[in-house]
Design an enzyme around this catalytic site. Structure first.
Site, PDB file in Angstrom:
ATOM      1  N   ASP A  17      -7.810  -3.458  14.126  1.00 40.80           N
ATOM      2  CA  ASP A  17      -9.109  -3.727  13.875  1.00 40.80           C
ATOM      3  C   ASP A  17      -9.117  -4.859  12.725  1.00 40.80           C
ATOM      4  O   ASP A  17     -10.266  -5.149  12.189  1.00 40.80           O
ATOM      5  CB  ASP A  17      -9.553  -2.542  13.179  1.00 40.80           C
ATOM      6  CG  ASP A  17      -9.102  -1.944  11.944  1.00 40.80           C
ATOM      7  OD1 ASP A  17      -8.017  -2.603  11.488  1.00 40.80           O
ATOM      8  OD2 ASP A  17      -9.323  -0.945  11.347  1.00 40.80           O
ATOM      9  N   GLU A  60      -9.642  -2.195   5.476  1.00 40.63           N
ATOM     10  CA  GLU A  60     -10.199  -2.050   6.566  1.00 40.63           C
ATOM     11  C   GLU A  60     -11.565  -2.993   6.820  1.00 40.63           C
ATOM     12  O   GLU A  60     -12.070  -3.719   5.629  1.00 40.63           O
ATOM     13  CB  GLU A  60     -10.872  -0.650   6.642  1.00 40.63           C
ATOM     14  CG  GLU A  60      -9.623   0.124   6.657  1.00 40.63           C
ATOM     15  CD  GLU A  60      -8.873   0.565   7.830  1.00 40.63           C
ATOM     16  OE1 GLU A  60      -8.953  -0.475   8.998  1.00 40.63           O
ATOM     17  OE2 GLU A  60      -8.124   1.484   8.233  1.00 40.63           O
ATOM     18  N   HIS A  90      -7.341  -5.285  10.238  1.00 33.67           N
ATOM     19  CA  HIS A  90      -7.039  -4.996   8.508  1.00 33.67           C
ATOM     20  C   HIS A  90      -5.813  -5.832   8.205  1.00 33.67           C
ATOM     21  O   HIS A  90      -5.009  -5.927   9.097  1.00 33.67           O
ATOM     22  CB  HIS A  90      -7.134  -3.499   8.197  1.00 33.67           C
ATOM     23  CG  HIS A  90      -6.136  -2.666   9.081  1.00 33.67           C
ATOM     24  ND1 HIS A  90      -6.285  -1.527   9.675  1.00 33.67           N
ATOM     25  CD2 HIS A  90      -4.590  -2.703   8.683  1.00 33.67           C
ATOM     26  CE1 HIS A  90      -5.070  -1.043   9.824  1.00 33.67           C
ATOM     27  NE2 HIS A  90      -4.173  -1.753   9.368  1.00 33.67           N
ATOM     28  N   ASP A 109       0.720  -1.233  -0.025  1.00 34.40           N
ATOM     29  CA  ASP A 109       0.029  -0.018  -0.003  1.00 34.40           C
ATOM     30  C   ASP A 109       0.791   1.389   0.014  1.00 34.40           C
ATOM     31  O   ASP A 109       2.185   1.211   0.284  1.00 34.40           O
ATOM     32  CB  ASP A 109      -1.023   0.063   1.237  1.00 34.40           C
ATOM     33  CG  ASP A 109      -0.381  -0.781   2.469  1.00 34.40           C
ATOM     34  OD1 ASP A 109       1.053  -0.481   2.693  1.00 34.40           O
ATOM     35  OD2 ASP A 109      -1.039  -1.145   3.327  1.00 34.40           O
TER      36      ASP A 109
HETATM   37  C1  F6R Z   1       0.976  -1.487   6.022  1.00 35.42           C
HETATM   38  C2  F6R Z   1       0.000  -2.535   6.089  1.00 35.42           C
HETATM   39  C3  F6R Z   1      -0.813  -2.510   7.440  1.00 35.42           C
HETATM   40  C4  F6R Z   1      -0.084  -3.063   8.930  1.00 35.42           C
HETATM   41  C5  F6R Z   1      -0.699  -2.604  10.090  1.00 35.42           C
HETATM   42  C6  F6R Z   1      -0.017  -2.894  11.093  1.00 35.42           C
HETATM   43  O1  F6R Z   1       1.775  -1.852   4.747  1.00 35.42           O
HETATM   44  O2  F6R Z   1      -0.414  -3.363   5.486  1.00 35.42           O
HETATM   45  O3  F6R Z   1      -2.044  -3.548   7.387  1.00 35.42           O
HETATM   46  O4  F6R Z   1       0.601  -4.006   8.677  1.00 35.42           O
HETATM   47  O5  F6R Z   1      -1.385  -1.497  10.018  1.00 35.42           O
HETATM   48  O6  F6R Z   1       0.747  -1.861  11.365  1.00 35.42           O
HETATM   49  P1  F6R Z   1       2.111  -1.847  12.636  1.00 35.42           P
HETATM   50  O7  F6R Z   1       2.855  -2.931  12.299  1.00 35.42           O
HETATM   51  O8  F6R Z   1       2.388  -0.566  12.672  1.00 35.42           O
HETATM   52  O9  F6R Z   1       1.410  -2.085  13.963  1.00 35.42           O
END
Ligand code: F6R
Length: 265
Positions: free
Chosen positions: A136, A143, A138, A67
């Site tokens: 959450d 989301e 995702h 992303d």
């Molecule tokens: C970012 C991504 C998100 C993160 C998730 C957890 O490329 O794919 O799904 O893996 O938001 O983020 P952290 O690791 O910062 O808790």
């Protein structure tokens, strides 16, 4: 799903590095899906160390990130382009022409999303997709309520995700509200998925993803349908799992021919 529970963040990261290294040594032209965020930082550090000290090479690999924020200049310190360059790309021997992230500044976002999907297909598909998980549930920026068949597209971040990412931007008001993300369907097509989770704030999402119902309200639960998905967790992210003892037993008694982890160092 294979569930591996490690004592702490560093052990989780080393174990994930073993997984990536094993895949890369089997297939040097591995197509790797990469995640950003705090969780994979230890993995990237350990892979960079193995490159530097043990000759692990990424020279023939290709990468696709999950992303990118919409509207941040690629050289903004919080863009995922900058994140990947600083935390991984510049420390290993990846060929820059084979590292890919969505262009969050494309004039035509829909065309950019279609082109990203086409590029993944042209590379032969993702062999190994590294994932984190949002609190959450995702994966990528898919989301809750994302279609479980979704492809690369624009998504609006939930307020919870904006708040969670405010720490990187110095305030929630500075976090972009939109991102391009590969879809749950795109992730699902990876030949192997490797999801990492660390910390008590991930425990509920991990439990929902592994032991809850398959539901778009927890996009990570789609991985229950994937036929080659490994989760590497630290103890604190695993506390919500009802069958933790069973997962440990399965892992501890795994036949030698199925093992990919290097002996403890
Ligand atoms: C970012 C991504 C998100 C993160 C998730 C957890 O490329 O794919 O799904 O893996 O938001 O983020 P952290 O690791 O910062 O808790």
């Amino acid at each position: 799903m294979e569930i591996v529970i490690k004592p702490d963040y560093d052990a989780m990261s080393r174990c994930a590095a073993d997984f990536v290294e094993t895949s890369l040594r089997r297939k040097p032209d591995l197509v790797i899906g990469l995640a950003t965020g705090s969780t994979p930082l230890g993995l990237y550090r350990e892979l960079a160390r193995r490159h530097r000290e043990e000759g692990l090479s990424f020279a023939h690999a290709t990468t696709f990130n999950l992303d990118e924020y919409i509207g941040l200049p690629a050289d903004h310190p919080q863009s995922y382009h900058s994140f990947m360059r600083e935390s991984f790309f510049r420390h290993v021997d990846l060929d820059a022409s084979r590292t890919h992230l969505p262009d969050g500044n494309a004039a035509d976002i829909a065309a950019e999303c279609a082109a990203y999907e086409a590029a993944i297909r042209a590379a032969g598909g993702i062999d190994l997709q590294v994932l984190g998980i949002g609190n959450d549930g995702h994966i990528g920026f898919n989301e809750p309520s994302s279609s479980l068949r979704s492809r690369t597209r624009i998504k609006t971040l939930t307020e919870q995700t904006v708040r969670a990412n405010a720490r990187f931007f110095g305030g929630a008001d500075k976090v972009p509200h939109h991102a391009i993300t590969v879809g749950v369907g795109t992730i699902f097509e990876a030949r192997q998925c490797l999801l990492l989770a660390s910390g008590p704030d991930k425990a509920a999402a991990v439990a929902a993803a592994v032991e809850g119902p398959l539901t778009a309200m927890c996009p990570a639960s789609a991985l229950q349908f994937h036929d080659a998905c490994t989760l590497i967790l630290d103890e604190t992210a695993a506390v919500g799992l009802k069958r933790g003892r069973y997962y440990r037993y399965v892992y501890d008694t795994k036949p030698a021919w199925q093992q990919w982890e290097k002996p403890a160092r």
